[in-house]
Design an enzyme around this catalytic site. Structure first.
Site, short mmCIF file in Angstrom:
data_model
loop_
_atom_site.label_atom_id
_atom_site.label_comp_id
_atom_site.label_asym_id
_atom_site.label_seq_id
_atom_site.Cartn_x
_atom_site.Cartn_y
_atom_site.Cartn_z
N HIS A 1 -36.71 9.52 -15.15
CA HIS A 1 -37.38 8.87 -14.03
C HIS A 1 -37.78 9.85 -12.93
O HIS A 1 -36.96 10.63 -12.45
CB HIS A 1 -36.47 7.80 -13.40
N ASN B 1 -52.68 7.21 -11.32
CA ASN B 1 -52.84 6.68 -9.98
C ASN B 1 -51.67 7.14 -9.14
O ASN B 1 -50.52 7.14 -9.61
CB ASN B 1 -52.88 5.14 -10.02
N ASP C 1 -50.54 -1.58 -21.99
CA ASP C 1 -50.55 -2.16 -20.64
C ASP C 1 -50.62 -3.68 -20.76
O ASP C 1 -51.39 -4.22 -21.57
CB ASP C 1 -51.74 -1.60 -19.86
N HIS D 1 -46.66 7.70 -14.77
CA HIS D 1 -47.27 7.24 -16.02
C HIS D 1 -48.70 7.69 -16.08
O HIS D 1 -49.38 7.79 -15.07
CB HIS D 1 -47.16 5.72 -16.16
N HIS E 1 -42.94 5.04 -11.27
CA HIS E 1 -42.37 5.86 -12.36
C HIS E 1 -43.59 6.51 -12.98
O HIS E 1 -44.49 5.80 -13.46
CB HIS E 1 -41.62 4.96 -13.35
#
Ligand code: 5GP
Ligand code: ZN
Length: 112
Positions: free
Chosen positions: A45, A85, A29, A98, A96
């Site tokens: 995606h 999240n 990140d 994650h 997208h």
């Protein structure tokens, strides 16, 4: 498609890669919230868990990749946290799917 993580997957935006297989990419990140903060993304995606219908294999692939990385780095010894999240209340900022892998410090619960 104007998707930040698709651009990281196709290499047009650089990232600090830590893991790659046929179906999954993982990279650090850019704004880490713990000593280890890695994002695991499916190469296909879709925005979120709610939009994963027909792409369930990608969900399994992501968790297999996390399992492999956790084992390789022996993160299961001290422990770690996985976070997805979603939406406004979940404060998702990149549409997208994650999974955040957070490790390297003590976390508290409940999350804020
Ligand atoms: P979300 O808030 O959607 O769950 O997580 C998106 C994450 O992507 C954030 O933790 C943010 O720091 C990270 N991020 C945003 N832009 C970039 C980028 O260009 N490169 C990397 N490696 N991470 C990013
Ligand atoms: Zn994407």
């Amino acid at each position: 498609m104007d998707c930040l993580f698709c651009k990281i997957i196709d290499g047009s935006i650089p990232s600090d890669l830590v893991y790659e297989d046929e179906n999954v990419l993982a990279f650090r990140d850019i704004n880490p919230t713990s000593p280890i903060h890695i994002l695991f993304v499916p190469k296909v995606h879709f925005a979120s868990l709610s939009e994963s219908h027909g792409k369930e294999d990608a969900l399994l692939d992501v968790f297999k990749a996390i399992r492999a990385y956790v084992a390789k780095e022996e993160l299961d010894k001290a422990g770690y946290r996985l976070v997805i999240n979603a939406g406004e209340h979940g404060q998702q900022t990149v549409d997208h799917l994650h999974v955040h892998l957070l490790a390297g410090r003590q976390f508290t619960w409940p999350a804020g």
